[in-house]
Design a protein around this motif. Structure first.
Motif, PDB file in Angstrom:
ATOM      1  N   TRP A 168       0.874  -1.167   0.000  1.00  0.00           N
ATOM      2  CA  TRP A 168       0.000   0.000   0.000  1.00  0.00           C
ATOM      3  C   TRP A 168       0.915   1.221   0.000  1.00  0.00           C
ATOM      4  CZ3 TRP A 168      -5.489  -0.169   1.307  1.00  0.00           C
ATOM      5  CH2 TRP A 168      -5.981  -1.454   1.575  1.00  0.00           C
ATOM      6  N   GLU A 169       0.804   2.060  -1.033  1.00  0.00           N
ATOM      7  CA  GLU A 169       1.582   3.302  -1.123  1.00  0.00           C
ATOM      8  C   GLU A 169       0.594   4.473  -1.021  1.00  0.00           C
ATOM      9  OE1 GLU A 169       4.966   3.562  -1.560  1.00  0.00           O
ATOM     10  OE2 GLU A 169       5.278   1.396  -1.661  1.00  0.00           O
ATOM     11  N   PHE A 170       0.897   5.443  -0.154  1.00  0.00           N
ATOM     12  CA  PHE A 170       0.006   6.575   0.084  1.00  0.00           C
ATOM     13  C   PHE A 170       0.667   7.884  -0.358  1.00  0.00           C
ATOM     14  CE2 PHE A 170      -0.499   3.601   3.760  1.00  0.00           C
ATOM     15  CZ  PHE A 170      -1.718   3.055   3.384  1.00  0.00           C
ATOM     16  N   THR A 171      -0.077   8.695  -1.090  1.00  0.00           N
ATOM     17  CA  THR A 171       0.358  10.036  -1.460  1.00  0.00           C
ATOM     18  C   THR A 171      -0.796  10.977  -1.154  1.00  0.00           C
ATOM     19  OG1 THR A 171       1.659   9.114  -3.273  1.00  0.00           O
ATOM     20  CG2 THR A 171       1.273  11.485  -3.311  1.00  0.00           C
ATOM     21  N   GLN A 172      -0.534  11.985  -0.337  1.00  0.00           N
ATOM     22  CA  GLN A 172      -1.587  12.935   0.032  1.00  0.00           C
ATOM     23  C   GLN A 172      -1.461  14.210  -0.783  1.00  0.00           C
ATOM     24  OE1 GLN A 172      -0.874  12.475   4.499  1.00  0.00           O
ATOM     25  NE2 GLN A 172      -3.064  12.916   4.346  1.00  0.00           N
TER      26      GLN A 172
END
Length: 145
Positions: free
Chosen positions: A90-94
């Motif tokens: 899971w990769e998160f970018t806000q």
């Protein structure tokens, strides 16, 4: 939904049954903790699927706000004969509009013989992951409204 809320959902056993699978891939019927770690890394889950099959999942890496990786293993047959393990990332970018999530899966065959079968399974797994992320997104939108 911020990354911390997504990870909190992963740690909430009641949320696991929202993964319904796709086509012949089963959904999750039940998840329980085998080992729960305060810093999340090392937390291990026992999973029972809707078709009665089982496996375990372990959070092997967690960087708050950025990424989480899990190892799926201890599969029951017939998957046990085809795969040693799967890796889920899971990769998160806000940004100003919310959180962009890239969710990927690597499947590791027990031998070259089973590689084509895992390739086939991976196509359905991608559809199941996409459906699950869409559901998570809709639930987040409903909570915000």
């Amino acid at each position: 939904m911020p990354p911390a809320a997504i990870v909190a959902g992963i740690m909430d056993l009641d949320q696991w049954t929202a993964f319904t699978g796709f086509a012949f891939l089963p959904g999750i019927k039940e998840a329980r903790f085998l080992q729960k770690e305060a810093d999340i890394t090392g937390t291990r889950f026992a999973i029972t699927n809707t078709d009665g099959s089982r496996h375990e999942e372990e959070i092997i890496s967690y960087v708050p706000g950025q990424r989480l990786s899990m190892r799926l293993d201890s599969f029951s047959p017939p998957l046990k004969t085809m795969a040693t393990h799967f890796m889920e990332h899971w990769e998160f970018t806000q940004d100003a509009h919310g959180t962009q999530v890239v969710r990927s899966m690597e499947l590791f065959p027990t031998s070259l013989f089973f590689r084509p079968m895992l390739w086939f399974i991976a196509r359905f797994m991608q559809k199941a992951l996409d459906a699950h992320l869409t559901l998570m997104s809709k639930q987040a939108d409903e909570e915000m409204n």
